[in-house]
Design a protein around this motif. Structure first.
Motif, PDB file in Angstrom:
ATOM      1  N   LEU A 208      55.400  47.232  39.725  1.00  0.00           N
ATOM      2  CA  LEU A 208      54.604  47.833  38.586  1.00  0.00           C
ATOM      3  C   LEU A 208      52.998  46.870  38.310  1.00  0.00           C
ATOM      4  CD1 LEU A 208      54.391  50.157  36.861  1.00  0.00           C
ATOM      5  CD2 LEU A 208      55.661  48.786  35.033  1.00  0.00           C
ATOM      6  N   VAL A 209      53.211  45.748  38.015  1.00  0.00           N
ATOM      7  CA  VAL A 209      52.070  44.958  37.452  1.00  0.00           C
ATOM      8  C   VAL A 209      51.164  44.960  38.909  1.00  0.00           C
ATOM      9  CG1 VAL A 209      51.055  42.730  36.778  1.00  0.00           C
ATOM     10  CG2 VAL A 209      53.215  43.612  35.733  1.00  0.00           C
ATOM     11  N   ASN A 210      51.652  44.742  39.839  1.00  0.00           N
ATOM     12  CA  ASN A 210      50.920  44.223  41.091  1.00  0.00           C
ATOM     13  C   ASN A 210      50.221  45.696  41.438  1.00  0.00           C
ATOM     14  OD1 ASN A 210      50.028  43.200  43.257  1.00  0.00           O
ATOM     15  ND2 ASN A 210      51.651  43.725  44.500  1.00  0.00           N
ATOM     16  N   ALA A 211      50.942  46.601  41.211  1.00  0.00           N
ATOM     17  CA  ALA A 211      50.302  48.359  41.567  1.00  0.00           C
ATOM     18  C   ALA A 211      49.242  48.566  40.557  1.00  0.00           C
ATOM     19  CB  ALA A 211      51.312  49.298  41.449  1.00  0.00           C
ATOM     20  N   ILE A 212      49.455  48.319  39.502  1.00  0.00           N
ATOM     21  CA  ILE A 212      48.431  48.402  38.349  1.00  0.00           C
ATOM     22  C   ILE A 212      47.119  47.717  38.758  1.00  0.00           C
ATOM     23  CG2 ILE A 212      47.639  48.287  35.847  1.00  0.00           C
ATOM     24  CD1 ILE A 212      50.607  49.191  35.486  1.00  0.00           C
ATOM     25  N   ALA A 213      47.315  46.206  39.126  1.00  0.00           N
ATOM     26  CA  ALA A 213      46.266  45.335  39.326  1.00  0.00           C
ATOM     27  C   ALA A 213      45.451  45.819  40.667  1.00  0.00           C
ATOM     28  CB  ALA A 213      46.699  44.099  39.699  1.00  0.00           C
ATOM     29  N   HIS A 214      46.224  46.439  41.502  1.00  0.00           N
ATOM     30  CA  HIS A 214      45.311  46.991  42.687  1.00  0.00           C
ATOM     31  C   HIS A 214      44.615  48.239  42.228  1.00  0.00           C
ATOM     32  CE1 HIS A 214      47.612  44.046  45.021  1.00  0.00           C
ATOM     33  NE2 HIS A 214      46.841  44.407  46.009  1.00  0.00           N
ATOM     34  N   PHE A 215      44.926  48.893  41.370  1.00  0.00           N
ATOM     35  CA  PHE A 215      44.111  49.992  40.780  1.00  0.00           C
ATOM     36  C   PHE A 215      42.771  49.554  40.280  1.00  0.00           C
ATOM     37  CE2 PHE A 215      48.390  52.495  40.751  1.00  0.00           C
ATOM     38  CZ  PHE A 215      48.131  52.855  41.822  1.00  0.00           C
ATOM     39  N   VAL A 216      43.075  48.293  39.410  1.00  0.00           N
ATOM     40  CA  VAL A 216      41.917  48.105  38.717  1.00  0.00           C
ATOM     41  C   VAL A 216      40.883  47.091  39.616  1.00  0.00           C
ATOM     42  CG1 VAL A 216      41.043  46.313  36.648  1.00  0.00           C
ATOM     43  CG2 VAL A 216      43.315  47.707  36.488  1.00  0.00           C
ATOM     44  N   LEU A 217      41.408  46.397  40.405  1.00  0.00           N
ATOM     45  CA  LEU A 217      40.381  45.438  41.276  1.00  0.00           C
ATOM     46  C   LEU A 217      39.447  46.163  41.991  1.00  0.00           C
ATOM     47  CD1 LEU A 217      43.281  43.023  42.631  1.00  0.00           C
ATOM     48  CD2 LEU A 217      41.370  42.431  40.889  1.00  0.00           C
ATOM     49  N   PRO A 218      39.474  47.516  42.547  1.00  0.00           N
ATOM     50  CA  PRO A 218      38.579  48.132  43.275  1.00  0.00           C
ATOM     51  C   PRO A 218      37.386  48.493  42.209  1.00  0.00           C
ATOM     52  CG  PRO A 218      40.592  48.950  43.667  1.00  0.00           C
ATOM     53  CD  PRO A 218      40.811  48.136  42.898  1.00  0.00           C
ATOM     54  N   PHE A 219      37.406  48.529  40.835  1.00  0.00           N
ATOM     55  CA  PHE A 219      36.449  48.882  39.991  1.00  0.00           C
ATOM     56  C   PHE A 219      35.764  47.558  39.798  1.00  0.00           C
ATOM     57  CE2 PHE A 219      39.619  52.181  38.834  1.00  0.00           C
ATOM     58  CZ  PHE A 219      38.572  53.371  39.001  1.00  0.00           C
ATOM     59  N   LEU A 220      36.460  46.417  39.847  1.00  0.00           N
ATOM     60  CA  LEU A 220      35.676  45.271  39.427  1.00  0.00           C
ATOM     61  C   LEU A 220      34.833  44.820  40.887  1.00  0.00           C
ATOM     62  CD1 LEU A 220      38.568  42.844  38.082  1.00  0.00           C
ATOM     63  CD2 LEU A 220      36.654  44.319  36.738  1.00  0.00           C
ATOM     64  N   GLU A 221      35.333  45.222  42.079  1.00  0.00           N
ATOM     65  CA  GLU A 221      34.789  44.866  43.262  1.00  0.00           C
ATOM     66  C   GLU A 221      33.756  45.744  43.614  1.00  0.00           C
ATOM     67  OE1 GLU A 221      34.321  42.802  47.196  1.00  0.00           O
ATOM     68  OE2 GLU A 221      35.205  42.246  45.210  1.00  0.00           O
ATOM     69  N   GLY A 222      33.951  47.043  42.989  1.00  0.00           N
ATOM     70  CA  GLY A 222      32.759  48.231  43.416  1.00  0.00           C
ATOM     71  C   GLY A 222      33.034  48.695  44.542  1.00  0.00           C
ATOM     72  N   GLY A 223      34.382  48.706  45.019  1.00  0.00           N
ATOM     73  CA  GLY A 223      34.752  49.336  46.377  1.00  0.00           C
ATOM     74  C   GLY A 223      36.081  49.028  46.778  1.00  0.00           C
ATOM     75  N   TYR A 224      36.426  49.378  47.937  1.00  0.00           N
ATOM     76  CA  TYR A 224      37.806  48.889  48.346  1.00  0.00           C
ATOM     77  C   TYR A 224      38.135  47.617  48.271  1.00  0.00           C
ATOM     78  CZ  TYR A 224      41.625  47.953  51.630  1.00  0.00           C
ATOM     79  OH  TYR A 224      42.747  47.374  52.405  1.00  0.00           O
ATOM     80  N   PHE A 225      39.383  47.359  47.704  1.00  0.00           N
ATOM     81  CA  PHE A 225      40.020  45.973  47.672  1.00  0.00           C
ATOM     82  C   PHE A 225      41.369  45.985  48.405  1.00  0.00           C
ATOM     83  CE2 PHE A 225      41.804  42.154  45.968  1.00  0.00           C
ATOM     84  CZ  PHE A 225      40.513  41.333  45.647  1.00  0.00           C
TER      85      PHE A 225
END
Length: 211
Positions: free
Chosen positions: A156-173
């Motif tokens: 759960l936490v890992n999945a949510i983090a992967h949904f957030v990281l692309p917004f911080l990166e500005g693209g695919y993460f």
């Protein structure tokens, strides 16, 4: 002459299932060692989510499957399928350079090498998760903690983090494409674990009366 009614033997009382304090202590020690290792080896930004998940999973385990370890094969099967999907997810992360991209994203001075990622996240963690699945088949309490740790932490936490990281990166993460599968598997496993806990508690409560 009337004879007094024969006394019926009292129904056998099943011994109450005792919770092993040793299991709780062992799980706490393992969790502490795991968290310390993450802080030492991984960038601290990457260590925070699994550490929080480890603590929350410990509390959830104590409240549910600690006193009543999982017995349903459906729960264990769902867990093993989730572990298999975890390997697929980490394959995407490895091929896309997750460790380096994560360190660069948070501009950390502590480099996260591919060797460290493979040893800790892929090989060691996968071995522990597989052993936990075997332990769960025999209702080993400590193994049930690993089920909750995957469901809340690696899932759960890992999945949510992967949904957030692309917004911080500005693209695919790295890991984004398989993150949704993690989310689905973790929610399904959490549902099964809670359902199993309620079922076993109900059986424990009504069992002696029905004997």
């Amino acid at each position: 002459m009337e004879h007094p009614p024969a006394e019926t033997a009292p129904a056998p009382i099943r011994p109450r299932e005792r919770t092993e304090r040793v299991s709780a202590v062992v799980a706490a020690l393992v969790m502490t060692g795991f968290c310390v290792t993450l802080v030492v080896v991984w960038p601290w930004q990457g260590a925070i989510p699994p550490i929080v998940a480890a603590v929350v999973a410990y509390v959830a385990w104590l409240k549910t499957n600690y006193a009543h370890p999982v017995r349903s094969r459906r729960v264990i099967a769902a867990y093993l399928c989730a572990v298999a999907f975890q390997l697929i997810h980490m394959s995407e992360e490895y091929l896309a350079g997750f460790p380096h991209d994560f360190a660069d994203l948070f501009d950390t001075s502590q480099d996260w090498t591919e060797k460290s990622f493979l040893l800790a996240a892929v090989f060691y963690m996968s071995a522990v998760l597989c052993l936990a699945g075997a332990g769960a088949l025999y209702q080993i309490r400590v193994a049930n903690y690993a089920l909750w740790f995957y469901a809340l932490g690696l899932g759960l936490v890992n999945a949510i983090a992967h949904f957030v990281l692309p917004f911080l990166e500005g693209g695919y993460f790295p890991g984004l494409y398989t993150a949704f599968g993690h989310f689905v598997m973790s929610v399904l496993l959490i549902y099964f674990l809670v359902q199993e806990s309620r079922r076993l508690k109900a059986e424990a409560a009504t069992g002696p009366a029905a004997a």
